[in-house]
Structure formats: C-alpha cells, structure tokens
Design an enzyme around this catalytic site. Sequence first.
Site, PDB file in Angstrom:
ATOM      1  N   HIS A  96      48.167   7.421  31.415  1.00 27.15           N
ATOM      2  CA  HIS A  96      49.288   8.357  31.322  1.00 27.15           C
ATOM      3  C   HIS A  96      49.375   9.173  32.607  1.00 27.15           C
ATOM      4  CE1 HIS A  96      46.817  11.991  30.451  1.00 27.15           C
ATOM      5  NE2 HIS A  96      46.069  11.192  29.716  1.00 27.15           N
ATOM      6  N   ASP A  98      51.329  12.058  32.764  1.00 29.87           N
ATOM      7  CA  ASP A  98      51.507  13.480  32.491  1.00 29.87           C
ATOM      8  C   ASP A  98      50.140  14.153  32.463  1.00 29.87           C
ATOM      9  OD1 ASP A  98      50.968  12.187  29.892  1.00 29.87           O
ATOM     10  OD2 ASP A  98      51.228  14.205  29.085  1.00 29.87           O
ATOM     11  N   ASP A 130      42.123  12.667  34.573  1.00 33.35           N
ATOM     12  CA  ASP A 130      42.836  12.555  33.301  1.00 33.35           C
ATOM     13  C   ASP A 130      44.328  12.710  33.522  1.00 33.35           C
ATOM     14  OD1 ASP A 130      43.398  12.519  30.570  1.00 33.35           O
ATOM     15  OD2 ASP A 130      42.964  14.649  30.308  1.00 33.35           O
ATOM     16  N   GLU A 163      51.429  12.140  26.813  1.00 35.72           N
ATOM     17  CA  GLU A 163      50.202  12.048  26.025  1.00 35.72           C
ATOM     18  C   GLU A 163      49.569  13.409  25.798  1.00 35.72           C
ATOM     19  OE1 GLU A 163      46.007  11.684  24.999  1.00 35.72           O
ATOM     20  OE2 GLU A 163      46.823  12.555  26.829  1.00 35.72           O
ATOM     21  N   GLU A 164      49.559  14.240  26.823  1.00 38.99           N
ATOM     22  CA  GLU A 164      48.884  15.532  26.699  1.00 38.99           C
ATOM     23  C   GLU A 164      49.591  16.477  25.733  1.00 38.99           C
ATOM     24  OE1 GLU A 164      46.057  15.817  27.611  1.00 38.99           O
ATOM     25  OE2 GLU A 164      45.643  14.902  29.558  1.00 38.99           O
ATOM     26  N   HIS A 430      41.099  19.063  31.532  1.00 33.98           N
ATOM     27  CA  HIS A 430      41.771  20.131  30.785  1.00 33.98           C
ATOM     28  C   HIS A 430      41.331  21.527  31.215  1.00 33.98           C
ATOM     29  CE1 HIS A 430      43.144  17.527  27.099  1.00 33.98           C
ATOM     30  NE2 HIS A 430      43.132  16.825  28.226  1.00 33.98           N
TER      31      HIS A 430
END
Length: 461
Positions: A96, A98, A130, A163-164, A430
């Site tokens: 992903h 995003d 990520d 996705e996030e 994150h």
Amino acid sequence: MTAQPTRPVPPIAETVASLMPRAKAELTELVAFRSVADPAQFPPSECRAAAAWVADALRAEDFQDVSVFDTPDGSQSVYGYLPGPEGAPTVLLYAHYDVQPPLDLAGWDTPPFELTEREDGRWYGRGAADCKGGFIMHLLALRALKANGGIPVGVKVIAEGSEEQGTGGLERYAEAHPELLAADAIVIGDAGNFRAGLPTVTATLRGMTMVRVTVDTLQGNLHSGLFGGAAPDALAALIRALDSLRAEDGSTTVDGLEAGGEWEGLQYPEEDFRKDAKVLDGVGLIGHGSVGDRLWARPAVTVIGIDCPPVVGATASVHATARAQISLRVPPGQDAAEATKLLAAHLEAHTPWGARVSVEQVGQGQPFQADVTSPAYTSMAEALRVAYPGQEMQVAGMGGSIPLCNTLAALYPDAEILLIGLSEPEAQIHAVNESVSPDELERMSVAEALFLVNYAAAGRD
C-alpha cells in the site's frame, strides 16, 4: 584451524545489491508524497500523485493492463499484470502506498516526508517501511529476476491507497471484481521480521473494530460552580465507561469477549519487548501471560482519540457531551462483527447515571490465520535460508490488522497467502522517526525473488 569455505553469493543477490542505489532514489521520490488517505489532514491530490507514480513504475517494468481505479471509499488502487511462461502459476504481490499521519512533527529528527539516511545507516521517512518500502521490495525482486533469466511466474501487483484508514475500499472493490486479484499465491508485503536479521513470516493477524462513542448528559455546558456536584458531567461519564474496558492489571475486559488465548509460536522475551516499545524505566507492562499471548492471541482495546476541551483555554464548566474513538484488536478465532456488538453493549452497560450513549462503527476487519504447511511456505523457507545465511525461517504473529487478507482468503480459498515485509521493531512504524533498514530491504528483495523461482519449480514438480 581449517578455514570454512565461503558460501557463494547467488547471482540474484548480486543483482539486488547493484540495484540498491536506484531503490533508494525511488523510495525517496515515493516517500515525498504526503499520501495520508484522510482529506481532513492532507490534500487528496497527494494520494493521487503517489498512485500515478506507482502506475508509472509498473509500466516501466513492462506490466500490462496497468490501471489506477477508484474504490468505494474514495481512494485509488493501482493494478498491473505481467504474464508468465505458459502453465506457470500466478503470484499476486501486494503493498500500500498510503501512510499514517506523521503525528508530532516536532518529534521527528528529520522531515517525515524526506527520506534521510542517518548515521546508523537506516533510511528515515514516513512510509519507508510501512509500506512504500514494500512496493520497492517488489520492484527489486522482479528486476533481479529479469536480469537473471526472466520472471518464472505470472505476476499481478496491487497497491492499495487507504489501508491505514481501514475504510475497506480495495476489499469492497475486490468483492465486486473477483477475477482481478485471483492468484495461486499471494505475497502481502506489509509485515516484517520479528527482529532485523531474523527471517520471519507472519502467520496470524489480529482483526480490528473501530468505534466512536458519544456520551450526552445536558442540553449545554453549565457553570461548574453553580451546577457542579449535581449536574451529570458527560466527560466524567465517558471516563468511567472507558475505564471499565480494562482490568486492574490493564488487560482488556469487554463483557462476553474471550480474553484468555495463548500463543504457542515464537516467543517474545519481555525485556526485548520493553526495549522495542521504549517503555520508560519503572513503568510496568499491562496485562498478564506471555508477551506473545498479549500481542497475538488476545483482544486489546485502545482509546486512540478523545474529544474534550484542551487544558489551555479551559473554562469552569460541567460538560454536556464528550466523545472518544476506540480501537479493539481481535485475535484469530474470534469474529470482529461479534466483537463490535459486544463492545457497544459493554459501553452502553457501563456508562453511569443514565447518560445517553451512542456507538458508531467506523472500521472493521476480520483476524487472519495462514496455513504454514503449504508449498508456498516451503518455497519461502528455502528462499529465506539463502537470503539470510545461517538462519531458519521463524513463524510469528502480528498484533496489527490487514483486513484485505481475509477478503482474499474468502475470494480465493485455494490461494496460499504469505505475509512478509520490512516492518521489524526498529522501523517504528506508525510512530515518529519511522525508518527502514536498507539491509532488510536488500535481503527481503532477494528472498522474494528466490521465492518466485522456488514456487515456480514447485508447481512443475
């Protein structure tokens, strides 16, 4: 002492090593897009530009049918197909583009959207691990194969754009177009090694439910001097309800939700976890049982946001309304939809003083459990053994959620799903100062390329 023979470096590994400068340059370009899929925080044009970049990268690798398509949640996903030899299996590669918001900009030592190599050798930037790095990993693997005899399987690539946010755009699109992502094996490049240098596949994912709870008690705020002590305070009622979600030791307690699961795979020493999580000296961990139990086999509730007046500018008021957003991670073996119902019922039952409560679901994804005895896992184990000399593949869980896994498992029950990637603990995904290890990017790209070779051979056996 007799010298041990040097293990020859596979040609694929040499090729990937030679491609690393290009990979760094491309990841720099991709990280520069502020592709947070939330228009309240960043312009949607940032996500659209990132999607266009991914599509152009696939076209440059001779992918066919490259398309950027809108999904039901308003995000865009990118698809491309590269045919393989006649009779070869098809492998879907997922990532992903995003990213999570950068959070506290002051906490970053370097700008979050500028890929920066620091003294420790790691590359820092939001999405570096990520999962923009995961897309670059796929490109590296495919380029190495093209330079060493060709790609032995058919390849589909899908890069998701939300996705996030957990809003399920690609999931709903895939359900409406089931032929698009059909494959014999699926490599989800959104996980990571248990520790840098220790090759790991992720066998389980906790599911997730996200709710917003609103508590109302008054028609409007009241002066705390005149009314405080008798007037019901919505913020205090909300705090009581949120506190009921944890036992004294901090473990999650949602009425009716099983919370005693045990993890039997790779164990996570408590001291290692404290270091990885950067727990402050003297502060205890929450919950009970092994760390693996708590992270991978049991539900975990987190209050991820709360609407209440800030300290600066606060007035002497009894509050009429208060709101919080709650994330509940759900382990394999439990149903996320049922967990949502139990969470809502718990909040309603534990809000005091007859306060009015409303619970709104804003996201949900089912947990996932892979079959690690399948031919694809055997092929991956062999590939990781070469990419990480002297190491054997480990099997771990992951506390995070990738809802698409369950959608793909339901759509393609015969497909083998593997989870690998670049998000080892030092990556701090994150969080502020997210980074990727270039060594991990290089080795995992080698492993993915070798996996495709092994998997193609297994299909001919």
